[in-house]
Enzyme design. Structure first.
Site, PDB file in Angstrom:
ATOM      1  N   GLU A   1      -4.872   8.519  -1.169  1.00  0.00           N
ATOM      2  CA  GLU A   1      -5.175   7.083  -1.123  1.00  0.00           C
ATOM      3  C   GLU A   1      -5.647   6.590  -2.500  1.00  0.00           C
ATOM      4  O   GLU A   1      -5.373   5.464  -2.885  1.00  0.00           O
ATOM      5  CB  GLU A   1      -6.247   6.794  -0.074  1.00  0.00           C
ATOM      6  CG  GLU A   1      -5.753   6.908   1.360  1.00  0.00           C
ATOM      7  CD  GLU A   1      -4.675   5.888   1.705  1.00  0.00           C
ATOM      8  OE1 GLU A   1      -3.493   6.197   1.447  1.00  0.00           O
ATOM      9  OE2 GLU A   1      -4.991   4.817   2.221  1.00  0.00           O
TER      10      GLU A   1
ATOM     11  N   THR B   1      -3.382  -4.072  -2.201  1.00  0.00           N
ATOM     12  CA  THR B   1      -4.740  -3.686  -1.778  1.00  0.00           C
ATOM     13  C   THR B   1      -5.726  -3.817  -2.935  1.00  0.00           C
ATOM     14  O   THR B   1      -6.843  -4.310  -2.770  1.00  0.00           O
ATOM     15  CB  THR B   1      -4.735  -2.241  -1.240  1.00  0.00           C
ATOM     16  OG1 THR B   1      -3.916  -2.207  -0.084  1.00  0.00           O
ATOM     17  CG2 THR B   1      -6.126  -1.784  -0.832  1.00  0.00           C
TER      18      THR B   1
HETATM   19  N1  HSE Z   1     -10.456  -1.084   4.285  1.00  0.00           N
HETATM   20  C1  HSE Z   1      -9.441  -1.273   3.292  1.00  0.00           C
HETATM   21  C2  HSE Z   1      -9.502  -2.713   2.797  1.00  0.00           C
HETATM   22  C3  HSE Z   1      -8.127  -0.939   3.933  1.00  0.00           C
HETATM   23  O1  HSE Z   1      -9.677  -3.596   3.627  1.00  0.00           O
HETATM   24  O2  HSE Z   1      -9.384  -2.930   1.596  1.00  0.00           O
HETATM   25  C4  HSE Z   1      -6.944  -1.197   3.114  1.00  0.00           C
HETATM   26  O3  HSE Z   1      -5.776  -1.000   3.908  1.00  0.00           O
END
Ligand code: HSE
Length: 318
Positions: free
Chosen positions: A131, A184
């Protein structure tokens, strides 16, 4: 056994109230990996299907091969020859845990081929490194539910402490992926770094109540808990018509609605497949009215994480 074909599920991270600490897996969509043990040493990517050329074939930069390499180093077998074929069955960068699904499929495949020497917590630690490669940060709310299945809580990152929660059998997920792009990294960059104590109190209440709602199979409590006063107000602006979309989902009977992970996908939990189907249709219709194409999925919650598939796909698509 010289080759294996594995499916790993897409995941919905955060579940609205639990930023970086809650997530669940779905049965569709998901990714598939074929992993073959080969004579020549080293890990290589044979092909990636369905990614539109977006993902790197360089084994050091591709998250699946990178985690398989890390796995082989950790298990004292760095010279093992491995060939990987990846079948992307979901959009990349969609907020559906696309990289996590591929990573978990690859790790589960190599661990199975080697006779399962590593347990779930060791696999999770390696998956978190994947990740980091994919999005710059190692959040576990996609990889953990993709590996464990069901609803998952990450109590702590240091040390990593992951708890599989009760997963009510009747819950169905409505997922819609609008054709807009949100990375992200960017969705994390815009989040406020300081939050008022009063918001923290509300958020903690909701996370606790969500966990209680799952164990008590109390749909109304689950529904009340699906609120985010910290992250969503900032991220909502990235999804055109977000609050209208929420209204529509709730009008169609959804228990709750929110951004899946860091978006752009949106999701709702519903108490039946019929209700989830209506939510998906209504959300897609509304997006279309705004000139945004989308893909929709209705899925039960995946309870077992990755699974071994029989046989090999003919060629190209599984
Ligand atoms: N928890 C993370 C975010 C997950 O919300 O940035 C990303 O898929």
């Amino acid at each position: 056994m010289q080759s294996i074909r594995v499916f790993a599920p897409a995941t919905v991270a955060n579940i609205v109230c639990g930023f970086d600490v809650l997530g669940f897996a779905v049965n569709a969509p998901g990714d598939e990996v074929i992993l073959r043990i080969i004579g020549p040493p080293g890990v290589r990517i044979r092909a990636i299907h369905g990614d539109g050329g977006l993902l790197p074939l360089d084994p050091c930069r591709n998250t699946v091969s990178a985690v398989v390499m890390r796995y082989l180093e950790q298990t004292g077998d760095p010279g093992c020859g491995v060939e990987i074929e990846l079948f992307k069955k979901m959009p990349v960068g969609s907020g559906l845990g696309s990289s996590a699904a591929s990573t978990i499929a690859g790790l589960f495949a190599i661990n199975t081929m080697k006779g399962n020497p590593l347990g779930q917590s060791q696999l999770l630690a390696i998956a978190l490194e994947g990740e980091r490669i994919a999005c710059g940060q190692g959040h576990a709310d996609n990889v953990a539910p993709a590996l464990l299945g069901g609803f998952v809580l990450i109590r702590s990152y240091e040390p990593l402490d992951v708890i599989r929660l009760h997963t009510p059998a009747h819950l169905v997920c409505a997922l819609v992926h609008p054709q807009i792009e949100i990375q992200t990294r960017d969705a994390r960059r815009i989040i406020k770094k300081q939050i008022p104590l009063s918001d923290t109190v509300r958020q903690m209440g909701n996370v606790g109540a969500m966990v209680a709602g799952l164990y008590q199979e109390d749909d109304r409590l689950i529904s009340r808990s699906m609120q985010d006063v910290i992250i969503e107000p900032t991220r909502a602006v990235l999804i055109p018509g977000f609050y209208r979309l929420r209204e529509i989902a709730l009008e169609q009977g959804a228990l709750g609605f929110g951004i899946s992970g860091s978006g752009p996908s949106i999701f709702a939990l519903a108490a039946s497949r019929g209700s989830a189907q209506m939510v998906v249709e209504a959300l897609r219709k509304e997006l279309f009215r705004d000139g945004i194409d989308s893909e929709g999925y209705v899925s039960s919650v995946n309870r077992e994480g990755p699974s071994i598939l029989e046989g090999e796909p003919a060629s190209g698509e599984p």
